[in-house]
Scaffold this motif. Structure first.
Motif, PDB file in Angstrom:
ATOM      1  N   VAL A 169       0.858  -1.253   0.117  1.00  0.00           N
ATOM      2  CA  VAL A 169       0.160   0.009   0.051  1.00  0.00           C
ATOM      3  C   VAL A 169       0.761   1.256  -0.010  1.00  0.00           C
ATOM      4  O   VAL A 169       1.733   1.251   0.608  1.00  0.00           O
ATOM      5  CB  VAL A 169      -0.945  -0.003   1.200  1.00  0.00           C
ATOM      6  N   ALA A 170       0.474   2.095  -0.800  1.00  0.00           N
ATOM      7  CA  ALA A 170       1.303   3.261  -0.909  1.00  0.00           C
ATOM      8  C   ALA A 170       0.591   4.584   0.019  1.00  0.00           C
ATOM      9  O   ALA A 170      -0.581   4.485  -0.365  1.00  0.00           O
ATOM     10  CB  ALA A 170       1.347   3.817  -2.314  1.00  0.00           C
ATOM     11  N   THR A 171       1.205   4.801   0.861  1.00  0.00           N
ATOM     12  CA  THR A 171       0.632   6.004   1.663  1.00  0.00           C
ATOM     13  C   THR A 171       1.532   7.120   2.084  1.00  0.00           C
ATOM     14  O   THR A 171       2.616   7.341   1.398  1.00  0.00           O
ATOM     15  CB  THR A 171       0.734   5.280   3.176  1.00  0.00           C
ATOM     16  N   ARG A 172       0.966   8.170   2.501  1.00  0.00           N
ATOM     17  CA  ARG A 172       1.583   9.260   2.583  1.00  0.00           C
ATOM     18  C   ARG A 172       1.907   9.357   4.132  1.00  0.00           C
ATOM     19  O   ARG A 172       1.301   9.423   4.919  1.00  0.00           O
ATOM     20  CB  ARG A 172       0.686  10.544   2.112  1.00  0.00           C
ATOM     21  N   THR A 173       3.360   9.773   4.587  1.00  0.00           N
ATOM     22  CA  THR A 173       3.893   9.906   5.744  1.00  0.00           C
ATOM     23  C   THR A 173       4.261  11.289   6.218  1.00  0.00           C
ATOM     24  O   THR A 173       4.465  11.941   7.183  1.00  0.00           O
ATOM     25  CB  THR A 173       4.809   8.824   5.882  1.00  0.00           C
ATOM     26  N   ALA A 174       4.427  12.124   4.986  1.00  0.00           N
ATOM     27  CA  ALA A 174       5.018  13.657   5.360  1.00  0.00           C
ATOM     28  C   ALA A 174       4.325  14.067   3.971  1.00  0.00           C
ATOM     29  O   ALA A 174       4.073  13.704   2.831  1.00  0.00           O
ATOM     30  CB  ALA A 174       6.353  13.388   5.464  1.00  0.00           C
ATOM     31  N   GLY A 175       4.643  15.468   3.896  1.00  0.00           N
ATOM     32  CA  GLY A 175       4.411  16.302   2.903  1.00  0.00           C
ATOM     33  C   GLY A 175       2.769  16.516   2.348  1.00  0.00           C
ATOM     34  O   GLY A 175       1.974  16.003   3.202  1.00  0.00           O
ATOM     35  N   SER A 176       2.561  16.897   1.077  1.00  0.00           N
ATOM     36  CA  SER A 176       1.264  16.896   0.587  1.00  0.00           C
ATOM     37  C   SER A 176       1.243  16.169  -0.589  1.00  0.00           C
ATOM     38  O   SER A 176       2.248  15.912  -1.374  1.00  0.00           O
ATOM     39  CB  SER A 176       0.988  18.389   0.391  1.00  0.00           C
ATOM     40  N   PRO A 177      -0.097  15.827  -1.103  1.00  0.00           N
ATOM     41  CA  PRO A 177      -0.216  15.171  -2.498  1.00  0.00           C
ATOM     42  C   PRO A 177       0.222  15.866  -3.479  1.00  0.00           C
ATOM     43  O   PRO A 177       0.424  17.295  -3.506  1.00  0.00           O
ATOM     44  CB  PRO A 177      -1.672  15.577  -2.671  1.00  0.00           C
ATOM     45  N   GLY A 178       1.247  15.170  -4.294  1.00  0.00           N
ATOM     46  CA  GLY A 178       1.943  15.848  -5.312  1.00  0.00           C
ATOM     47  C   GLY A 178       3.510  15.948  -4.927  1.00  0.00           C
ATOM     48  O   GLY A 178       4.325  16.108  -5.825  1.00  0.00           O
ATOM     49  N   ASP A 179       3.827  15.895  -3.789  1.00  0.00           N
ATOM     50  CA  ASP A 179       5.161  15.870  -3.427  1.00  0.00           C
ATOM     51  C   ASP A 179       5.548  14.355  -3.635  1.00  0.00           C
ATOM     52  O   ASP A 179       5.157  13.533  -3.282  1.00  0.00           O
ATOM     53  CB  ASP A 179       5.369  16.068  -1.985  1.00  0.00           C
ATOM     54  N   MET A 180       6.955  14.429  -3.939  1.00  0.00           N
ATOM     55  CA  MET A 180       7.583  12.887  -4.233  1.00  0.00           C
ATOM     56  C   MET A 180       7.994  12.532  -3.008  1.00  0.00           C
ATOM     57  O   MET A 180       8.090  11.196  -2.703  1.00  0.00           O
ATOM     58  CB  MET A 180       9.037  13.144  -5.236  1.00  0.00           C
ATOM     59  N   LYS A 181       8.484  13.225  -2.191  1.00  0.00           N
ATOM     60  CA  LYS A 181       9.017  13.183  -0.784  1.00  0.00           C
ATOM     61  C   LYS A 181       7.880  12.748  -0.006  1.00  0.00           C
ATOM     62  O   LYS A 181       6.888  13.606   0.138  1.00  0.00           O
ATOM     63  CB  LYS A 181      10.026  13.985  -0.196  1.00  0.00           C
ATOM     64  N   GLY A 182       7.713  12.072   0.928  1.00  0.00           N
ATOM     65  CA  GLY A 182       6.861  11.705   2.261  1.00  0.00           C
ATOM     66  C   GLY A 182       5.530  10.354   1.768  1.00  0.00           C
ATOM     67  O   GLY A 182       4.824  10.448   2.593  1.00  0.00           O
ATOM     68  N   ILE A 183       6.136   9.879   0.535  1.00  0.00           N
ATOM     69  CA  ILE A 183       5.339   8.499   0.292  1.00  0.00           C
ATOM     70  C   ILE A 183       6.154   7.353   0.953  1.00  0.00           C
ATOM     71  O   ILE A 183       7.406   7.201   0.729  1.00  0.00           O
ATOM     72  CB  ILE A 183       5.308   8.470  -1.108  1.00  0.00           C
ATOM     73  N   SER A 184       5.283   6.415   1.576  1.00  0.00           N
ATOM     74  CA  SER A 184       5.872   5.166   2.314  1.00  0.00           C
ATOM     75  C   SER A 184       5.138   4.031   1.936  1.00  0.00           C
ATOM     76  O   SER A 184       3.646   4.232   1.688  1.00  0.00           O
ATOM     77  CB  SER A 184       5.957   5.402   3.847  1.00  0.00           C
ATOM     78  N   LEU A 185       5.904   2.851   1.750  1.00  0.00           N
ATOM     79  CA  LEU A 185       5.127   1.707   1.382  1.00  0.00           C
ATOM     80  C   LEU A 185       4.903   0.719   2.518  1.00  0.00           C
ATOM     81  O   LEU A 185       5.689   0.607   3.509  1.00  0.00           O
ATOM     82  CB  LEU A 185       5.871   1.076   0.117  1.00  0.00           C
TER      83      LEU A 185
END
Lengths: 379, 392
Positions: A169-185
């Motif tokens: 599952v791809a999730t967001r752990t930081a930043g905002s939608p559209g940011d490359m950084k802050g996505i965690s699997l």
């Protein structure tokens, strides 16, 4: 590297051709659909595929695999496009293996890759949240809590999501939608508490799912890769996925073409074979030329994956875009040139358009990949 | 070191020593190309030197036999030579229908005497050739040609009119299809003959094209004497050779879809012209056109690569020249339509510095002929349908 198959790849292609046309022809897809199978594929067939080593093709040797590479694997996938064979090959043996191999810890690789190669584990990749693919827009939050994380949100178009043992599952752990950084699997069991799966049977008769996560708690070791830095592995996994979807679409395009060409040599109107009419000959010759272009882009991107070429992402988008365009052309021309019989459920040609459209849309259609290719190219 | 490594080193050293500095940049849009021949005026002393040196070494025709002055290289060596020339960006020493077309036909079908007579002069760039194929009433239906050669015993007398003779007014010799048996069925009565353009009765007249330039001529033949020993192959068997040459020509023209290495991409030109915001072209419809073209151009370039690799590996279906010609020329036409849109109103200016003398517009107009010359797109589709797909 020469743009041709080597001898071993050619052999695998032929053996896949033989096996799939015997054990999983288009009539099997019809049977599955008519039986109302809630699995969407045959478990027996998948076991046979595993026994032939197909689930192990992309797994490195140190984890019990064959390390035969993407060009090899795609020979099977291309044939499965010709026979419209449904199986967990894409979700598990391509996407699952690629993501785990790229992002996983030593423990995760040892535990999971061997299990996939042995047919004991199936995987589904949960990325899309909206109706159009755009992984950088991932918004679904995973919030740290104690030693672990809590997941909340919804994923759509999760292929094999209703049957897979584990979800990536791809999730967001930081930043905002559209940011490359802050996505965690994260690796999440499909049957974990708080995971609700709504199976959605698609027009190809296969299953996908809309999956809702409500306060799903996972431990820290469920994370695949580093926190906030999951996009790179996700993107590379999607590139591989799109390369293989392109191979499948190539199989669909070629089979639609071959069947139509055959029909043009049998069907008579106005007292002549319809293949003798120049209006149809020119359409067919153009169509054939487009498929020739497709063979080249597909082989190119697969070789680039095996060689770790830095142009991999651009090539993946070129291939997927081109194959979306030509699969659309192929399945449409197939129906038009067959005429009325092409509209009937009884005749098999209509099954190709029904598989092509989901395969085109999965992980980005023509528009998505043309846009991505342009961005990579600096415009 | 292996033999090939030795060859690579020797070629590198020789090129380093013999290729003048000014010949180490690509020919852009034909500017600076060398066509040779009796009437050729060299654009520089370096151009002359480069042709003489490469010609003497046989490297203007690297894979032709040494007995006729060719380079005598095998495939692997030829590839290395190309790589080594590309390494220093050495331009081709000679553009030549002799090397590209009639030479290969002579090697395959010509008598020993014809090879001895013509090949060395082609290699040295001393004789420039033109092609006499099309006629006013024989375009796509080439085998319907009517210009004839009548047997006079020890020679032929030719009469008729050829058209679309590339550089006919600049060429020294013509290879020409003529009807030698008026009673035979279409394809069966044609011969391929060679004659000097200075023979009395040969009159080339340039045709002005929509692009403003005149690369083609119509060529009138009035009682032209053609020697009997200048027939290539057998009398009345010229159609086989003509088909072979047409295949060759298709391959050449199909290469047009490939952009020159090192030339700017459409995307880069567009980005510079209309600018970008957040990495996207400011004109979004133009962006779609450009991306669509570049994706297709990449697919075409990979296909040219694959077809070559398959041929080397003895795989593939062969007979792909019709597909490459069709796709490559259609692609080239789209390229210039897109270029003109990017260039905007400045590129509509016919002459002067602003538009580099109307380069984009004139080239766009010229590309319209790409899908006509060497067999129209529709003829290529016929060939694919009949020869490859088996549709009768």
């Amino acid at each position: 590297m020469a743009l041709v198959l080597n001898e071993e790849q050619q052999m695998l292609k032929e053996s896949a051709q033989g096996f799939l046309s015997e054990h999983a022809p288009v009539s099997e897809l019809r049977a599955q659909r008519d039986a109302g199978s809630d699995r969407g594929y045959s478990s027996t067939l998948w076991s046979q595929m595993v026994n032939m080593g197909w689930a192990a093709i992309l797994v490195p040797e140190e984890y019990g695999g064959l390390a035969f590479g993407h060009v090899g694997m795609a020979q099977i996938v291309e044939q499965s496009g010709r026979t419209l064979t449904a199986s967990p090959l894409l979700s598990t043996a391509i996407l699952g293996v690629t993501a785990i191999n790229l992002a996983g810890s030593e423990d995760q690789k040892t535990e999971l890759l061997g299990a996939i190669a042995g047919g004991e584990l199936t995987i589904a990749l949960a990325v899309d949240e909206k109706i159009h693919h755009d992984p950088m827009q991932t918004a679904m939050p995973a919030v740290a809590k104690g030693d672990g994380y809590v997941l909340n949100g919804e994923k759509r178009f999760v292929v094999d999501g209703s049957t897979a043992d584990k979800l990536i599952v791809a999730t967001r752990t930081a930043g905002s939608p559209g940011d490359m950084k802050g996505i965690s699997l994260f690796l999440v069991d499909r049957t974990a508490s708080g995971v609700s799966v709504q199976r959605t049977e698609m027009l190809d008769g296969r299953n996908a799912a809309i999956i809702t996560f409500t306060d799903v708690e996972v431990t820290a070791d469920a994370m695949l890769g580093e926190q906030d830095r999951g996009f790179r592995a996700l993107s590379a996994t999607l590139d591989a996925g799109n390369a293989h979807l392109s191979a499948e679409l190539l199989g669909i395009a070629q089979e639609s073409f071959d069947r139509t060409l055959q029909y043009m040599k049998e069907r008579k109107q106005f007292g002549a074979l319809i293949g003798s009419f120049q209006a149809l000959q020119h359409r067919t010759a153009h169509w054939w030329s487009e498929i020739e272009m497709c063979k080249s882009v597909v082989l190119k991107v697969l070789q680039s994956l095996d060689e770790g070429d830095v142009r991999g992402s651009a090539l993946a988008s070129i291939a997927k875009a081109k194959l979306c365009e030509v699969a659309e052309l192929s399945t449409n021309e197939a129906i038009q040139l067959h005429g009325g019989i092409g509209m009937t459920d009884e005749y098999e040609i209509g099954f190709f358009i029904k598989r092509a459209r989901p395969a085109q849309m999965l992980f980005g259609d023509y528009n998505y990949h043309a846009n991505r290719f342009a961005l990579i190219s600096g415009y | 070191m292996s033999d090939l490594q030795v060859f690579r080193q020797e070629s590198r050293d020789w090129l380093e020593e013999n290729c003048p500095q000014s010949m180490r940049s690509p020919v852009i849009a034909g500017e600076g190309a060398c066509w040779g021949g009796r009437n050729w005026t060299f654009t520089s002393e370096d151009q002359k030197l480069w042709l003489e040196r490469m010609g003497a070494k046989g490297w203007t025709a690297p894979d032709w036999p040494t007995e006729y002055g060719g380079g005598g290289l095998d495939k692997a060596e030829h590839k290395i030579l190309k790589e080594e020339m590309a390494r220093i960006r050495a331009r081709s020493p000679l553009d030549s229908f002799g090397v590209w077309m009639i030479g290969p036909a002579l090697l395959k079908f010509g008598s020993e005497a014809l090879k001895q007579q013509h090949l060395p002069a082609i290699i040295r760039g001393e004789i420039r050739w033109c092609q006499g194929y099309s006629e006013p009433n024989a375009g796509s239906d080439l085998a319907g040609l009517q210009s004839k050669a009548v047997d006079m015993g020890d020679h032929f007398i030719a009469n008729g009119q050829k058209v679309w003779t590339s550089y006919g007014d600049k060429a020294d010799w013509m290879f020409c299809l003529l009807r030698t048996d008026p009673d035979a069925k279409k394809q069966m009565g044609i011969s391929l003959v060679l004659f000097d353009m200075e023979t009395p009765g040969v009159t080339p007249k340039p045709i002005k094209l929509i692009s403003g330039s005149s690369p083609f001529c119509e060529t009138f033949l009035d009682d032209v004497r053609v020697e009997k020993d200048q027939v290539v192959g057998e009398v009345n068997q010229g159609w086989t050779i003509a088909k072979y040459l047409l295949t060759h020509e298709r391959e050449m023209i199909g290469g047009m879809g490939l952009t020159d290495a090192g030339s700017k991409t459409l995307g880069a030109i567009a980005a510079k012209t209309v600018g970008t915001t957040d990495g996207r072209l400011n004109d979004l419809f133009m962006r779609t056109d450009v991306a669509r073209w570049e994706i297709d151009a990449a697919a075409f370039a990979f296909t040219a690569e694959r077809v070559t690799d398959e041929a080397k590996a003895g795989q593939g279906i062969g007979a792909t020249s019709a597909m490459l010609k069709y796709y490559g020329t259609e692609l080239n036409k789209r390229r210039f339509e897109t270029m003109l849109k990017i260039g905007g109103s400045d590129d509509l200016i016919w002459e002067g510095d602003i538009s580099n003398n109307g380069w984009t517009a004139r080239t766009l107009l010229r590309t319209k002929g790409n899908s006509i010359e060497g067999g129209t797109s529709e003829v290529q589709l016929n060939i694919i349908a009949k020869n490859i797909l088996g549709l009768g």
